[in-house]
Write a protein that holds these residues in place. Sequence first.
Motif, PDB file in Angstrom:
ATOM      1  N   ASP A  54      27.695   9.590  93.153  1.00 51.26           N
ATOM      2  CA  ASP A  54      29.102   9.507  92.776  1.00 51.26           C
ATOM      3  C   ASP A  54      29.708   8.129  93.023  1.00 51.26           C
ATOM      4  O   ASP A  54      30.776   7.817  92.530  1.00 51.26           O
ATOM      5  CB  ASP A  54      29.926  10.578  93.500  1.00 51.26           C
ATOM      6  N   ASP A  55      29.024   7.299  93.786  1.00 51.18           N
ATOM      7  CA  ASP A  55      29.487   5.936  94.047  1.00 51.18           C
ATOM      8  C   ASP A  55      28.243   5.066  94.217  1.00 51.18           C
ATOM      9  O   ASP A  55      27.966   4.533  95.283  1.00 51.18           O
ATOM     10  CB  ASP A  55      30.374   5.902  95.298  1.00 51.18           C
ATOM     11  N   GLY A  56      27.474   4.934  93.140  1.00 48.47           N
ATOM     12  CA  GLY A  56      26.134   4.400  93.264  1.00 48.47           C
ATOM     13  C   GLY A  56      25.205   5.524  93.668  1.00 48.47           C
ATOM     14  O   GLY A  56      25.619   6.670  93.874  1.00 48.47           O
ATOM     15  N   VAL A  57      23.929   5.217  93.778  1.00 47.32           N
ATOM     16  CA  VAL A  57      22.952   6.217  94.182  1.00 47.32           C
ATOM     17  C   VAL A  57      22.557   5.926  95.622  1.00 47.32           C
ATOM     18  O   VAL A  57      22.078   4.832  95.943  1.00 47.32           O
ATOM     19  CB  VAL A  57      21.704   6.174  93.262  1.00 47.32           C
ATOM     20  N   PHE A  58      22.783   6.893  96.501  1.00 44.98           N
ATOM     21  CA  PHE A  58      22.494   6.672  97.915  1.00 44.98           C
ATOM     22  C   PHE A  58      22.022   7.972  98.533  1.00 44.98           C
ATOM     23  O   PHE A  58      22.194   9.070  97.965  1.00 44.98           O
ATOM     24  CB  PHE A  58      23.714   6.133  98.658  1.00 44.98           C
ATOM     25  N   ALA A  59      21.414   7.863  99.696  1.00 42.99           N
ATOM     26  CA  ALA A  59      20.882   9.034 100.390  1.00 42.99           C
ATOM     27  C   ALA A  59      21.038   8.845 101.891  1.00 42.99           C
ATOM     28  O   ALA A  59      21.035   7.725 102.405  1.00 42.99           O
ATOM     29  CB  ALA A  59      19.410   9.244 100.037  1.00 42.99           C
ATOM     30  N   VAL A  60      21.162   9.971 102.570  1.00 38.99           N
ATOM     31  CA  VAL A  60      21.142  10.000 104.028  1.00 38.99           C
ATOM     32  C   VAL A  60      19.961  10.862 104.443  1.00 38.99           C
ATOM     33  O   VAL A  60      19.739  11.945 103.880  1.00 38.99           O
ATOM     34  CB  VAL A  60      22.451  10.560 104.610  1.00 38.99           C
ATOM     35  N   LEU A  61      19.201  10.382 105.412  1.00 40.51           N
ATOM     36  CA  LEU A  61      18.037  11.131 105.881  1.00 40.51           C
ATOM     37  C   LEU A  61      17.911  11.009 107.387  1.00 40.51           C
ATOM     38  O   LEU A  61      18.575  10.181 108.022  1.00 40.51           O
ATOM     39  CB  LEU A  61      16.760  10.628 105.190  1.00 40.51           C
ATOM     40  N   GLN A  62      17.022  11.833 107.954  1.00 44.56           N
ATOM     41  CA  GLN A  62      16.698  11.722 109.372  1.00 44.56           C
ATOM     42  C   GLN A  62      15.243  11.318 109.532  1.00 44.56           C
ATOM     43  O   GLN A  62      14.343  11.956 108.965  1.00 44.56           O
ATOM     44  CB  GLN A  62      16.948  13.030 110.123  1.00 44.56           C
ATOM     45  N   ASP A  63      15.027  10.246 110.281  1.00 47.99           N
ATOM     46  CA  ASP A  63      13.684   9.790 110.609  1.00 47.99           C
ATOM     47  C   ASP A  63      13.044  10.825 111.539  1.00 47.99           C
ATOM     48  O   ASP A  63      13.573  11.113 112.617  1.00 47.99           O
ATOM     49  CB  ASP A  63      13.774   8.423 111.290  1.00 47.99           C
ATOM     50  N   ALA A  64      11.897  11.382 111.129  1.00 48.54           N
ATOM     51  CA  ALA A  64      11.255  12.443 111.906  1.00 48.54           C
ATOM     52  C   ALA A  64      10.707  11.942 113.232  1.00 48.54           C
ATOM     53  O   ALA A  64      10.545  12.726 114.175  1.00 48.54           O
ATOM     54  CB  ALA A  64      10.133  13.077 111.091  1.00 48.54           C
ATOM     55  N   ASP A  65      10.423  10.662 113.330  1.00 48.54           N
ATOM     56  CA  ASP A  65       9.841  10.127 114.563  1.00 48.54           C
ATOM     57  C   ASP A  65      10.906   9.715 115.573  1.00 48.54           C
ATOM     58  O   ASP A  65      10.843  10.082 116.743  1.00 48.54           O
ATOM     59  CB  ASP A  65       8.934   8.938 114.242  1.00 48.54           C
ATOM     60  N   SER A  66      11.892   8.948 115.131  1.00 51.01           N
ATOM     61  CA  SER A  66      12.907   8.436 116.053  1.00 51.01           C
ATOM     62  C   SER A  66      14.139   9.333 116.149  1.00 51.01           C
ATOM     63  O   SER A  66      14.912   9.228 117.100  1.00 51.01           O
ATOM     64  CB  SER A  66      13.356   7.039 115.606  1.00 51.01           C
ATOM     65  N   ASP A 100      35.297  13.715 100.496  1.00 48.65           N
ATOM     66  CA  ASP A 100      36.563  14.430 100.678  1.00 48.65           C
ATOM     67  C   ASP A 100      37.595  14.006  99.631  1.00 48.65           C
ATOM     68  O   ASP A 100      37.342  13.105  98.823  1.00 48.65           O
ATOM     69  CB  ASP A 100      37.073  14.247 102.115  1.00 48.65           C
ATOM     70  N   PRO A 101      38.759  14.653  99.586  1.00 45.87           N
ATOM     71  CA  PRO A 101      39.747  14.334  98.551  1.00 45.87           C
ATOM     72  C   PRO A 101      40.233  12.889  98.548  1.00 45.87           C
ATOM     73  O   PRO A 101      40.712  12.396  97.528  1.00 45.87           O
ATOM     74  CB  PRO A 101      40.893  15.307  98.858  1.00 45.87           C
ATOM     75  N   GLN A 102      40.122  12.202  99.675  1.00 46.59           N
ATOM     76  CA  GLN A 102      40.484  10.785  99.719  1.00 46.59           C
ATOM     77  C   GLN A 102      39.370   9.887  99.192  1.00 46.59           C
ATOM     78  O   GLN A 102      39.553   8.677  99.081  1.00 46.59           O
ATOM     79  CB  GLN A 102      40.791  10.357 101.156  1.00 46.59           C
ATOM     80  N   GLY A 103      38.195  10.478  98.913  1.00 48.96           N
ATOM     81  CA  GLY A 103      37.052   9.687  98.484  1.00 48.96           C
ATOM     82  C   GLY A 103      36.215   9.197  99.644  1.00 48.96           C
ATOM     83  O   GLY A 103      35.270   8.423  99.437  1.00 48.96           O
ATOM     84  N   LEU A 104      36.518   9.627 100.863  1.00 50.51           N
ATOM     85  CA  LEU A 104      35.750   9.218 102.036  1.00 50.51           C
ATOM     86  C   LEU A 104      34.473  10.050 102.137  1.00 50.51           C
ATOM     87  O   LEU A 104      34.470  11.246 101.840  1.00 50.51           O
ATOM     88  CB  LEU A 104      36.581   9.380 103.304  1.00 50.51           C
ATOM     89  N   LEU A 105      33.401   9.405 102.579  1.00 47.59           N
ATOM     90  CA  LEU A 105      32.103  10.069 102.686  1.00 47.59           C
ATOM     91  C   LEU A 105      31.935  10.674 104.078  1.00 47.59           C
ATOM     92  O   LEU A 105      32.145   9.999 105.088  1.00 47.59           O
ATOM     93  CB  LEU A 105      30.978   9.069 102.420  1.00 47.59           C
ATOM     94  N   GLN A 106      31.561  11.952 104.099  1.00 46.51           N
ATOM     95  CA  GLN A 106      31.327  12.631 105.362  1.00 46.51           C
ATOM     96  C   GLN A 106      29.950  13.282 105.354  1.00 46.51           C
ATOM     97  O   GLN A 106      29.391  13.575 104.295  1.00 46.51           O
ATOM     98  CB  GLN A 106      32.420  13.667 105.627  1.00 46.51           C
ATOM     99  N   LEU A 107      29.437  13.495 106.543  1.00 48.40           N
ATOM    100  CA  LEU A 107      28.089  14.035 106.700  1.00 48.40           C
ATOM    101  C   LEU A 107      28.107  15.191 107.686  1.00 48.40           C
ATOM    102  O   LEU A 107      28.674  15.075 108.782  1.00 48.40           O
ATOM    103  CB  LEU A 107      27.142  12.938 107.217  1.00 48.40           C
ATOM    104  N   PHE A 108      27.490  16.302 107.293  1.00 50.94           N
ATOM    105  CA  PHE A 108      27.303  17.439 108.191  1.00 50.94           C
ATOM    106  C   PHE A 108      25.870  17.415 108.715  1.00 50.94           C
ATOM    107  O   PHE A 108      24.917  17.334 107.933  1.00 50.94           O
ATOM    108  CB  PHE A 108      27.556  18.755 107.463  1.00 50.94           C
ATOM    109  N   LEU A 109      25.721  17.485 110.022  1.00 47.01           N
ATOM    110  CA  LEU A 109      24.431  17.592 110.693  1.00 47.01           C
ATOM    111  C   LEU A 109      24.392  18.966 111.342  1.00 47.01           C
ATOM    112  O   LEU A 109      25.036  19.204 112.368  1.00 47.01           O
ATOM    113  CB  LEU A 109      24.286  16.486 111.745  1.00 47.01           C
ATOM    114  N   LEU A 110      23.683  19.899 110.708  1.00 49.78           N
ATOM    115  CA  LEU A 110      23.692  21.284 111.157  1.00 49.78           C
ATOM    116  C   LEU A 110      22.573  21.520 112.163  1.00 49.78           C
ATOM    117  O   LEU A 110      21.396  21.310 111.870  1.00 49.78           O
ATOM    118  CB  LEU A 110      23.527  22.229 109.960  1.00 49.78           C
TER     119      LEU A 110
END
Length: 521
Positions: A54-66, A100-110
């Motif tokens: 939605d604002d370029g192509v990007f991803a968030v991930l978790q490094d399995a080792d660190s 969010d509605p302001q266009g801010l990026l948020q992340l849920f870590l469940l």
Amino acid sequence: MRGLLLTLALAAAAAGAHAERFALAKTALELHDDAGRTLARHAIRAKHMDQRADDGVFAVLQDADSGQIQLWRADGGKLARMAAWPAPAVDVAQLCLYRDPQGLLQLFLLGKEGLSEQWLIRADQALPVQRLATPLDPSACRVRDTEGLLYVAEPDVGLWALSANAERVSRRLLLADAASGGKALTARLDAWLAEHPAAAPAARPAVVLPTGQTQPVREAGDAADDPAIWVHPGQGARSLILATDKKRGLAVYGLDGRERQFLPVGRINNVDLRQGLIYGGRKLDLAVATQRDEAGLVLFAVSPAGQVSELARLKTTLDDIYGLCVGRNADGGLDVFPNDKDGRVQQLRLRLAGKAWRVDAVDEFRLASQPEGCVVDEANRALFVGEEKRGIWRRDLATPGSAPQLVIEAGPGLTPDVEGLAIHPGRGWLVVSSQGSDSYAVYDIKPPFAQRGTFAIGTNAALGIDGVSETDGLDLTPANLGGPYAQGVLVVQDGHKRLPHGPQNFKLVPWSAVEKVVPAR
């Protein structure tokens, strides 16, 4: 995840873009084009990932080792790591992104054990917004931005929906029972979302941003309530905010948000003040607060230097005193308007007999249900009172004994509870806290009391100040307080402090920001 990736690819193709998407291999993060060809590859073992286009192509991930949380972006067919943050305190089972509605990026870590975190991501910063309780060991999660809902699949239980808005406290809603666990339930989440299109987003009010906030009050829970602004007689930047901690007493803050004084006067609910009052041939700045344990009033003096001191405790005939406002009377003294949860509203006149302060009864009327917020329109000799469930009443103070009139009913733009009220005298506007919609409504103070507009107070990510929700009391001044407040300031109570998470506090909004979103005459 496959359905989400397809959606992203189709959206990019529809926009005429060359679609790129991330994919996790066993030991690498890969970037693919729309034909499935690998454009770039980075060696990493990652166990969770979500991506957006939605604002370029990007991803968030978790490094399995660190355990690091990493932000990656596609940059001309190449992979670019934008940020990395230390492993969160929770044992992450799933992660998902939210715009969010302001266009801010948020992340849920469940978390696997039902304790999760919500972060606000800004450039290379990850700001903790809140910790929240979520389903155990989730097998999938998605957020539909237009709804503001976080969907979570819980094995052997079913599909859940939770609010993605940290400012709204909501219960989990079970959408469907589990037919099976693990991967089957994950697929079922994708299928359920596909079968239940998101509703069209509701119209949202304009957003203004706070530029300051006070230190939190001392107690957790519902503690902060009502502010009143004292304007320094010579240096606007030295003005103060008097604010109630309704479990402990009165706090006094500078415009920088730091606490200057605390007066432990007990459970005071609402506070209001006036400056330059005439008593005993002197000009005094006086504040009054409702004291709930004593069903009375606490009277304070504010010195020219801004020192606040208690002057007196004053009795009333109310049983469960609650809200209050004050106004200057024709003699240059102070009239006090406390109210009771049973609907009674009194008009009391503050008098000084020698060195003793007292209040004399002037008038009383009653509303059908609970009032709280009120404000005196001194220029037009009127009192506005908010009946929390119904709307706003106006009473003519120039005609003793006159019946109050319901001039603004709860409805579009004003969602109960009706809470704080304040007047901008120069504009002739009444500003009201619409607590049920986390917003504020602006009305003319003269008939037909037309609604000028509505606005909400959002997150100022650049300053690390969270948005505002469930406002109780508020106050404003058009006085020049310097800096961002050269055209005045609006001060509001915040029902949920999120950056960082903690006890409630008060937010400061430049009045100039409100002027930009509310139509002038």
